[in-house]
Motif scaffolding. Structure first.
Motif, PDB file in Angstrom:
ATOM      1  N   ARG A 213       1.444  -2.195   1.607  1.00  0.00           N
ATOM      2  CA  ARG A 213       0.166  -2.491   0.957  1.00  0.00           C
ATOM      3  C   ARG A 213      -0.776  -1.295   1.032  1.00  0.00           C
ATOM      4  O   ARG A 213      -1.503  -1.015   0.085  1.00  0.00           O
ATOM      5  CB  ARG A 213      -0.493  -3.705   1.622  1.00  0.00           C
ATOM      6  N   ARG A 216       0.080   1.390  -1.563  1.00  0.00           N
ATOM      7  CA  ARG A 216      -0.344   1.009  -2.912  1.00  0.00           C
ATOM      8  C   ARG A 216      -1.863   1.088  -3.054  1.00  0.00           C
ATOM      9  O   ARG A 216      -2.388   1.527  -4.082  1.00  0.00           O
ATOM     10  CB  ARG A 216       0.141  -0.393  -3.258  1.00  0.00           C
ATOM     11  N   GLU A 219      -2.905   4.754  -3.296  1.00  0.00           N
ATOM     12  CA  GLU A 219      -2.547   5.362  -4.573  1.00  0.00           C
ATOM     13  C   GLU A 219      -3.502   4.960  -5.690  1.00  0.00           C
ATOM     14  O   GLU A 219      -3.530   5.621  -6.739  1.00  0.00           O
ATOM     15  CB  GLU A 219      -1.110   4.985  -4.933  1.00  0.00           C
ATOM     16  N   ARG A 528       4.432  -8.716  -6.682  1.00  0.00           N
ATOM     17  CA  ARG A 528       4.371  -8.112  -5.349  1.00  0.00           C
ATOM     18  C   ARG A 528       5.764  -8.004  -4.758  1.00  0.00           C
ATOM     19  O   ARG A 528       6.533  -8.972  -4.782  1.00  0.00           O
ATOM     20  CB  ARG A 528       3.476  -8.940  -4.421  1.00  0.00           C
TER      21      ARG A 528
END
Length: 588
Positions: A213, A216, A219, A528
């Protein structure tokens, strides 16, 4: 009030509106008002931020920045910084604040061992979380004028639904697990959607790249890295592990070789360079979302000195089981998928001429893992070295129904077995975990009177964030709750890298086929990624299960290995023959 004083007061108010005083930066407020207790800091007292922390603190206090992401390693003071920022939202910017941590025990520790001691030590915060007049305060919820602080577990969707907050603080995101209601991070973010000035602060060390998590979240930000000025050419560059060099087997010589002009920088120069460093965004066109990549390579703590990190690496690299946590905690690097399946592993290359009858000299501890089937109990015996390497001594199948006493008598004989050690003495099974599975009554009945020998029933619980072994009490027996997902991943990684696990040459091909019976797959639920172990069609997995239980059993032990080694070397003296007393009746 006369006209003249009133006019002067209005004039001052008007000038103040036209020229408001500069807003105090959060970093300055923290250093002026937050005090750390001795339980949290090697140098207790007023908190002093190190240079990389200052911009992070100011970003948290900046209303124009809606999201701050800390993609971090350990040893960078992130938790202390987050608690200081919470103090700001309690005293200077009262708001409903929601802190989300992985599990309930983390929440209790956060409140009692971090938040309360810090607030108690800081005069400006000491009375901030006073008891609420309505009596609504609990350990996990505190009220203050203008807001509240709630600390909840990511595993409690009901508690997440029950609260709204302007400020969301998520800690150790990669240890969060999806619930039946979905991703807890998405649930937490929804709790703040009614606030136009919501603030989201996320922090975590990464675990696995495919499902991380924090990776991500980082990013989706401007992806800032902390850069230092090169003493040779003046260019600002990040410190990366590939540029930390040392002489072979001499970690004390570790230094930084700058990538721009290969200038050699010693660790003693690091503090001065960090003071002159700066955050550099690497993603263009992103506003309102700050991301900070914070690693121990630029930490000025003594525990993060480059020679010390190099020495840790040389120890950790022996096995993926130790390398993976080192990458996360020292470098903030996620693990990237190695060991997902074992089809490429050559098991014959890992076999050696030893067995339960011929124990290797380096073995100091023996554990066992048992899997119970309708017609048999399968047991794997594992020897452990001082360094934590594994030696699989044998795999034994005890035929018989688990409802029959004779079956368990044979299992007990196996677990009482003595193993002759080359040093002269004998080893016994130090700990055993037996999968309760579908035969809980029989397993509990067997384990209950043998708890003193560390023979425990076990139950697998899903989730890669679970500890290897936790405990529960049921039916007057101590039940070992096993984080089987993480334990199996650790075994796969050991097998895929190096020789920290070796096998008896008496184990056959079917045994190794069973070790290959499962593979790690990534599936997507509502977009996810989630990981799960999948049994390969047509394969049995009892050997993998028993090896997993034997691995977990090692965590039940806290042994003095120096003492154990000495005991093995001290061969007992000659055994006296039993004394026979002749009865006078025989002479009659």
């Amino acid at each position: 009030m006369t006209l003249e004083p009133r006019f002067a007061e209005l004039r001052r108010e008007a000038l103040a509106a036209l020229h408001p005083p500069p807003k105090l930066r959060l970093s300055d407020w923290i250093e002026a008002n937050v005090y750390l207790p001795s339980s949290l800091a090697a140098q207790p007292g007023r908190m002093r931020l190190w240079p990389p922390q200052r911009e992070i603190a100011d970003a948290i206090g900046d209303d124009s920045i809606e999201q701050v992401v800390l993609y971090k390693s350990a040893r960078v003071g992130a938790t202390q910084l987050m608690v200081a920022a919470l103090g700001h939202f309690v005293q200077n910017d009262p708001s409903p604040v929601l802190a989300v941590l992985p599990v309930d025990s983390d929440c209790r520790h956060f409140v009692t061992s971090i938040v309360e001691p810090t607030f108690s030590e800081s005069p400006a915060l000491r009375a901030a979380l006073s008891a609420d007049a309505t009596g609504r305060d609990t350990m996990m919820t505190r009220h203050f004028p203008g807001g509240s602080l709630s600390i909840v577990s990511a595993r409690s969707p009901r508690n997440l639904r029950a609260r709204t907050a302007r400020v969301i603080y998520g800690d150790e995101l990669d240890a969060w697990e999806n619930t039946a209601e979905g991703d807890p991070l998405e649930m937490a973010i929804r709790r703040s959607m009614t606030y136009p000035n919501a603030k989201l602060v996320l922090a975590s060390t990464p675990i696995d790249a495919d499902t991380s998590r924090i990776v991500r979240a980082y990013e989706a930000t401007d992806q800032r890295v902390y850069t230092l000025p090169c003493p040779g050419c003046g260019e600002f560059v990040p410190v990366e592990w590939k540029d930390i060099r040392w002489e072979p087997e001499q970690p004390e010589t570790a230094h930084w070789r700058t990538p721009c002009c290969e200038t050699i920088v010693q660790d003693r120069q690091k503090a001065a360079l960090v003071d002159s460093g700066r955050w550099t965004p690497t993603a263009e066109g992103v506003t309102g979302r700050r991301g900070y990549r914070l690693t121990s390579l630029t930490s000025t703590l003594p525990a993060a000195a480059w020679p010390r990190l190099a020495a840790e690496f040389l120890q950790a690299k022996r096995s993926p089981a130790t390398l993976k946590p080192w990458l996360a905690t020292a470098l903030g690097e996620p693990w990237r998928g190695e060991g997902d399946d074992l089809d490429g592993v050559s098991f014959p290359a890992l076999q050696r001429p030893f067995s339960a009858e011929d124990v290797p000299s380096e073995v100091l501890v023996v554990t066992a893992g048992c899997d119970v089937q309708a017609d048999r109990v399968e047991t794997t015996l594992v020897g452990w070295t001082r360094e934590g390497d594994m030696r699989v001594l044998g795999h034994v199948v005890t035929w018989g129904s688990p409802t029959e006493n004779e079956t368990w008598i044979e299992v007990d004989d196996l677990l009482r077995r003595q193993f002759r050690h080359p040093a002269g003495s004998v080893l016994t099974v130090d700990a055993t975990i037996i999968d309760s599975g579908n035969w809980a009554d029989a397993v509990y009945a067997f384990c209950r009177p043998r708890a003193a020998r560390r023979v425990l029933p076990g139950k697998g619980v899903p989730g890669f964030g679970r500890p290897g072994v936790a405990f529960s009490q049921t039916r007057k027996v101590r039940l070992a709750l096993l984080g089987v997902d993480g334990l199996k991943l650790g075994l796969h990684q050991r097998l895929a890298h190096g020789e920290t696990i070796l096998f008896s040459n008496q184990l056959g091909g079917d045994y190794f086929d069973q070790l290959r019976a499962e593979r790690l797959v990534t599936r997507y639920t509502r977009g996810r990624p989630t990981r799960a172990w999948e049994v390969i069609s047509g394969r049995r997995n009892e050997a993998l299960d028993t090896l997993t239980y034997a691995t977990a059993a090692r965590q039940l032990l806290s042994l003095d290995l120096d003492r154990r080694e000495g005991e093995l070397a001290s061969v007992t003296g000659k055994t006296e023959s039993p004394r026979v007393i002749r009865s006078k009746w025989l002479d009659g």
